[in-house]
Design an enzyme around this catalytic site. Sequence first.
Site, PDB file in Angstrom:
ATOM      1  N   TYR A 297      -5.576 -36.252 -25.643  1.00  0.00           N
ATOM      2  CA  TYR A 297      -5.584 -34.790 -25.670  1.00  0.00           C
ATOM      3  C   TYR A 297      -6.922 -34.177 -26.082  1.00  0.00           C
ATOM      4  O   TYR A 297      -7.592 -33.530 -25.289  1.00  0.00           O
ATOM      5  CB  TYR A 297      -4.452 -34.280 -26.574  1.00  0.00           C
ATOM      6  CG  TYR A 297      -3.101 -34.678 -26.033  1.00  0.00           C
ATOM      7  CD1 TYR A 297      -2.600 -34.080 -24.880  1.00  0.00           C
ATOM      8  CD2 TYR A 297      -2.337 -35.680 -26.628  1.00  0.00           C
ATOM      9  CE1 TYR A 297      -1.375 -34.456 -24.345  1.00  0.00           C
ATOM     10  CE2 TYR A 297      -1.107 -36.067 -26.102  1.00  0.00           C
ATOM     11  CZ  TYR A 297      -0.639 -35.444 -24.955  1.00  0.00           C
ATOM     12  OH  TYR A 297       0.560 -35.824 -24.419  1.00  0.00           O
TER      13      TYR A 297
ATOM     14  N   HIS B   2       0.314 -29.562 -24.936  1.00  0.00           N
ATOM     15  CA  HIS B   2       1.011 -30.822 -25.155  1.00  0.00           C
ATOM     16  C   HIS B   2       0.587 -31.614 -26.390  1.00  0.00           C
ATOM     17  O   HIS B   2       1.261 -32.559 -26.797  1.00  0.00           O
ATOM     18  CB  HIS B   2       0.752 -31.678 -23.908  1.00  0.00           C
ATOM     19  CG  HIS B   2       1.829 -32.632 -23.554  1.00  0.00           C
ATOM     20  ND1 HIS B   2       2.573 -33.317 -24.498  1.00  0.00           N
ATOM     21  CD2 HIS B   2       2.319 -33.031 -22.363  1.00  0.00           C
ATOM     22  CE1 HIS B   2       3.440 -34.086 -23.879  1.00  0.00           C
ATOM     23  NE2 HIS B   2       3.314 -33.931 -22.588  1.00  0.00           N
TER      24      HIS B   2
ATOM     25  N   SER C 124      28.851 -44.356 -12.174  1.00  0.00           N
ATOM     26  CA  SER C 124      30.091 -44.905 -11.589  1.00  0.00           C
ATOM     27  C   SER C 124      29.832 -46.288 -10.975  1.00  0.00           C
ATOM     28  O   SER C 124      30.752 -47.083 -10.806  1.00  0.00           O
ATOM     29  CB  SER C 124      30.655 -43.954 -10.525  1.00  0.00           C
ATOM     30  OG  SER C 124      29.825 -44.000  -9.375  1.00  0.00           O
TER      31      SER C 124
ATOM     32  N   SER D 185       8.207 -38.227 -15.259  1.00  0.00           N
ATOM     33  CA  SER D 185       8.819 -38.084 -16.573  1.00  0.00           C
ATOM     34  C   SER D 185      10.232 -37.537 -16.452  1.00  0.00           C
ATOM     35  O   SER D 185      10.472 -36.606 -15.684  1.00  0.00           O
ATOM     36  CB  SER D 185       7.971 -37.121 -17.405  1.00  0.00           C
ATOM     37  OG  SER D 185       8.398 -37.083 -18.729  1.00  0.00           O
TER      38      SER D 185
ATOM     39  N   THR E 196       4.442 -41.834 -26.984  1.00  0.00           N
ATOM     40  CA  THR E 196       4.976 -42.442 -25.756  1.00  0.00           C
ATOM     41  C   THR E 196       4.236 -43.727 -25.408  1.00  0.00           C
ATOM     42  O   THR E 196       3.115 -43.953 -25.873  1.00  0.00           O
ATOM     43  CB  THR E 196       4.777 -41.510 -24.541  1.00  0.00           C
ATOM     44  OG1 THR E 196       3.372 -41.272 -24.385  1.00  0.00           O
ATOM     45  CG2 THR E 196       5.513 -40.205 -24.679  1.00  0.00           C
TER      46      THR E 196
ATOM     47  N   PRO F  28       2.647 -28.757 -19.578  1.00  0.00           N
ATOM     48  CA  PRO F  28       3.755 -28.628 -18.629  1.00  0.00           C
ATOM     49  C   PRO F  28       4.329 -27.209 -18.639  1.00  0.00           C
ATOM     50  O   PRO F  28       4.146 -26.451 -19.592  1.00  0.00           O
ATOM     51  CB  PRO F  28       4.804 -29.611 -19.175  1.00  0.00           C
ATOM     52  CG  PRO F  28       4.142 -30.367 -20.270  1.00  0.00           C
ATOM     53  CD  PRO F  28       3.031 -29.526 -20.766  1.00  0.00           C
TER      54      PRO F  28
HETATM   55  N1  COA Z   1      26.350 -47.864 -16.509  1.00  0.00           N
HETATM   56  C1  COA Z   1      26.886 -46.675 -16.820  1.00  0.00           C
HETATM   57  N2  COA Z   1      26.217 -45.697 -17.488  1.00  0.00           N
HETATM   58  C2  COA Z   1      24.942 -45.950 -17.831  1.00  0.00           C
HETATM   59  C3  COA Z   1      24.312 -47.168 -17.539  1.00  0.00           C
HETATM   60  C4  COA Z   1      25.080 -48.164 -16.833  1.00  0.00           C
HETATM   61  N3  COA Z   1      24.566 -49.334 -16.515  1.00  0.00           N
HETATM   62  N4  COA Z   1      23.055 -47.121 -18.002  1.00  0.00           N
HETATM   63  C5  COA Z   1      22.887 -45.913 -18.581  1.00  0.00           C
HETATM   64  N5  COA Z   1      24.044 -45.215 -18.490  1.00  0.00           N
HETATM   65  C6  COA Z   1      24.302 -43.881 -19.034  1.00  0.00           C
HETATM   66  C7  COA Z   1      23.827 -43.736 -20.455  1.00  0.00           C
HETATM   67  O1  COA Z   1      24.830 -44.150 -21.348  1.00  0.00           O
HETATM   68  C8  COA Z   1      23.529 -42.253 -20.546  1.00  0.00           C
HETATM   69  O2  COA Z   1      24.754 -41.568 -20.698  1.00  0.00           O
HETATM   70  P1  COA Z   1      24.824 -39.986 -21.126  1.00  0.00           P
HETATM   71  O3  COA Z   1      24.579 -39.192 -19.908  1.00  0.00           O
HETATM   72  O4  COA Z   1      26.228 -39.851 -21.602  1.00  0.00           O
HETATM   73  O5  COA Z   1      23.808 -39.801 -22.194  1.00  0.00           O
HETATM   74  C9  COA Z   1      23.013 -41.922 -19.177  1.00  0.00           C
HETATM   75  O6  COA Z   1      23.526 -42.933 -18.311  1.00  0.00           O
HETATM   76  C10 COA Z   1      21.505 -41.868 -19.091  1.00  0.00           C
HETATM   77  O7  COA Z   1      20.939 -43.130 -19.294  1.00  0.00           O
HETATM   78  P2  COA Z   1      19.645 -43.605 -18.484  1.00  0.00           P
HETATM   79  O8  COA Z   1      19.594 -42.910 -17.186  1.00  0.00           O
HETATM   80  O9  COA Z   1      19.632 -45.092 -18.464  1.00  0.00           O
HETATM   81  O10 COA Z   1      18.452 -43.014 -19.264  1.00  0.00           O
HETATM   82  P3  COA Z   1      18.133 -42.866 -20.787  1.00  0.00           P
HETATM   83  O11 COA Z   1      18.862 -41.686 -21.327  1.00  0.00           O
HETATM   84  O12 COA Z   1      18.306 -44.174 -21.464  1.00  0.00           O
HETATM   85  O13 COA Z   1      16.606 -42.466 -20.690  1.00  0.00           O
HETATM   86  C11 COA Z   1      14.253 -42.782 -20.659  1.00  0.00           C
HETATM   87  C12 COA Z   1      15.613 -43.317 -20.208  1.00  0.00           C
HETATM   88  C13 COA Z   1      13.178 -43.699 -20.190  1.00  0.00           C
HETATM   89  C14 COA Z   1      14.044 -41.410 -20.041  1.00  0.00           C
HETATM   90  C15 COA Z   1      14.292 -42.683 -22.196  1.00  0.00           C
HETATM   91  O14 COA Z   1      14.402 -43.961 -22.743  1.00  0.00           O
HETATM   92  C16 COA Z   1      13.050 -42.085 -22.775  1.00  0.00           C
HETATM   93  O15 COA Z   1      12.141 -42.778 -23.172  1.00  0.00           O
HETATM   94  N6  COA Z   1      13.028 -40.731 -22.869  1.00  0.00           N
HETATM   95  C17 COA Z   1      11.887 -40.014 -23.377  1.00  0.00           C
HETATM   96  C18 COA Z   1      11.071 -39.517 -22.243  1.00  0.00           C
HETATM   97  C19 COA Z   1      10.112 -38.472 -22.712  1.00  0.00           C
HETATM   98  O16 COA Z   1       9.706 -38.431 -23.857  1.00  0.00           O
HETATM   99  N7  COA Z   1       9.791 -37.562 -21.780  1.00  0.00           N
HETATM  100  C20 COA Z   1       8.941 -36.476 -22.087  1.00  0.00           C
HETATM  101  C21 COA Z   1       7.543 -36.876 -22.267  1.00  0.00           C
HETATM  102  S1  COA Z   1       6.627 -35.479 -22.747  1.00  0.00           S
HETATM  103  C1  HC5 Z   2       8.750 -30.069 -20.355  1.00  0.00           C
HETATM  104  C2  HC5 Z   2       8.321 -31.274 -19.588  1.00  0.00           C
HETATM  105  C3  HC5 Z   2       7.423 -32.115 -20.360  1.00  0.00           C
HETATM  106  C4  HC5 Z   2       7.043 -33.400 -19.707  1.00  0.00           C
HETATM  107  C5  HC5 Z   2       5.715 -33.799 -20.154  1.00  0.00           C
HETATM  108  C6  HC5 Z   2       5.382 -35.244 -20.006  1.00  0.00           C
HETATM  109  O1  HC5 Z   2       6.141 -36.033 -19.550  1.00  0.00           O
HETATM  110  O2  HC5 Z   2       4.170 -35.585 -20.416  1.00  0.00           O
HETATM  111  C7  HC5 Z   2       3.769 -36.944 -20.401  1.00  0.00           C
HETATM  112  C8  HC5 Z   2       3.445 -37.334 -21.830  1.00  0.00           C
HETATM  113  C9  HC5 Z   2       3.305 -38.772 -22.088  1.00  0.00           C
HETATM  114  O3  HC5 Z   2       2.664 -39.131 -23.079  1.00  0.00           O
HETATM  115  O4  HC5 Z   2       3.831 -39.590 -21.345  1.00  0.00           O
HETATM  116  C10 HC5 Z   2       2.519 -37.056 -19.554  1.00  0.00           C
HETATM  117  N1  HC5 Z   2       2.701 -36.895 -18.104  1.00  0.00           N
HETATM  118  C11 HC5 Z   2       2.987 -35.498 -17.743  1.00  0.00           C
HETATM  119  C12 HC5 Z   2       1.421 -37.262 -17.484  1.00  0.00           C
HETATM  120  C13 HC5 Z   2       3.759 -37.758 -17.550  1.00  0.00           C
END
Ligand code: COA
Ligand code: HC5
Length: 639
Positions: A117, A354, A436, A566, A477, A130
Amino acid sequence: MFSRLPKNLVQRVMGVTGKDGAHLPARLGPSNVHAGRMFAHQDSLARLPIPPLQQTLYKYLMAVKPIISPEDYEVTKKIVDDFGKPGGVGQDLQMGLINRAKKMENWLSDWWLKVAYLDYRSPVIVNVSPGVVFPELSEFKGREGQLKQAATLINSVMDFKYLIDTQSVPVDKMAGQPLCMDQYYKILASCRIPGPKRDEVKIFPPTLSNAPKHIIIAYNNQFYSVDVLRPDGKPYSLNDIYAQLKYIVMATPVPAVPVGILTTEHRNTWGKIYKKMKKDHVNKDSFEKIKRSLFLVALDQDERPGEDASDIVMRGRQSLYGGGSMISSGNRWFDKTIQFWVGTSGCMGLTYEHCTAEGPPIVAMADQSLSKMNNLVTDFGSDTSNPPKPERLDFNISPDIVEAIEEAKHSVDVAHTDLQVSLFQFKEFGKNFPKSQRLSPDSFIQNALQYTFFKLYGYSTATYESGSLRKYKFGRTDTIRSATIESDQFVRGMCDPTKTPSEKVMLLRNAIAAHKQYTNDVINGDGIDRHLLGLKLIAIENGANVPDIFMDTAFTSCTHFRLSTSQVPAKHDLTMLFGPVVPDGYGICYNPQEHHFNFSVTAYNTSPETDSDRFADVLQESLMEMCHILVTAPPAAKL
Ligand code: COA
Ligand code: HC5
């Protein structure tokens, strides 16, 4: 009251000394909150681990394999082996990293803040910050509706601030495990400050004796400071805030010079201008007010003749960069962590800078605000405690700054013309379908992105998906590399007419399992990207040459993320978007709901290679095809 607040963190990261004793508004009854619980787990969170060197090197080779040629792979393998061999440079760097980790609560977080950043010099708009598009609230139309909507929004964000201040935000969890809640302390009253070479970030925590009590309202490119907390710390009423907003609109009939548009500039350019402008005490005071404010709300004029203000792409653009110099890019201060915008059409959204936080805390705030706004209060009552008048923030602008503003306007409009934005709702199914099939929805979507890219380009590309490290103290992350050997086999199999549907299903399930495994590795601290970054940075810090592994073309290829993606889940129907990270890439964000997915795809028009509309169309086809084979393929014969 703040005995559990992680003061050491507040002081270390914020660079300011917090003092207990800030007054908190007594607005939510004790039954609504769980005071103090937000940090219940904070001290027992694990420290971010350093993976074994050989594990990372092996995984690195597996990650580059599907995206480089077999010949290049052999060269890379030799470089990687040399790096990791006993007595090789990698071993020394690994020791250095382990020693650093012993001395710090998180060996990565300070580095990450700088590298990802503060040292990054491209404009924050499109490249870093974002945008979030809110669902339309049709009750709030016209000027009066806009001001009521803004007042309700401010009021509900202040409720969220109360939860933060009382450490009552429910603890975020992933797979049942508590996550680091530190980022919640950094999203309000924080601001990025430009510098000619490197930026800074300032945070004014609620523990300060002179903690901020004001927000910034932007209207017609003019900024106003508006007190939202009374001197006793209690919030001003909805009616008071509404009256303040009305006053601002009345007092600003014509657009002011758009000083705020300078915040869209290249950081070196803006840093130099900022330094110069700050010499004038009027400018300095205005900068200070903006910097210390809790958040910013931009009152936008989003209804224009011949245009549909509720058009989702238009709202996306308005959220991402203000929509251009002729729309609202001058009615913003992009250094501010949180900037909401509220239109006259019932539409709204936000942009966030961010550097202090990931999407989830911001989305938690947006979700809470929307829940409150859905329980709409139209009668704001007549309750008033006579708040001080909004304070207009003035700027002394010399002719060279006027010129700089014109240049910034031009640059924003170039960025506007260059950015292709496609936002859509995939309505055929949502998380329910992959669930499902006993498949992870996220891994299903990521493989649909792989399949889409392959259909368009005929090869697999380096793909970035944000994976949370918040299981660890101060974690941010790491990268989930969604292009795997298994995803490559899947996408090739899907395009191979000799493969049977059952074989394709097997390849799909295999690819999904590999992605889920990679995800689990990342969130459990076994990713490779941040580890490799650490090894590179420790070499640089020690004044050593950058090791060959980082100079190899394979490293360049596998960090040229043509797919930057993301997942940001939300309770409400939010659509989030960000720009691509490479000139020939795509930025893809999605919010999976139970029965539909909200997607954004961005690309640059200047790249003849990319087309976000085309990608969006093919992605929808890919999702349907994957669903179809899962539902229709006969079960594979047992061997
Ligand atoms: N069978 C049935 N259900 C399943 C399944 C399977 N094999 N695998 C997962 N599911 C369900 C989960 O239980 C969950 O249920 P919910 O809707 O009741 O919560 C749902 O499906 C979602 O799971 P999944 O799609 O596997 O994703 P996740 O929630 O584990 O997320 C990431 C995955 C990578 C997005 C998460 O680990 C992460 O790191 N998130 C942060 C991302 C982030 O910071 N983004 C912004 C950056 S700025
Ligand atoms: C409100 C949406 C925010 C999503 C922002 C995001 O995913 O930022 C990432 C941050 C990181 O460290 O992975 C960077 N990215 C936009 C380049 C995926």
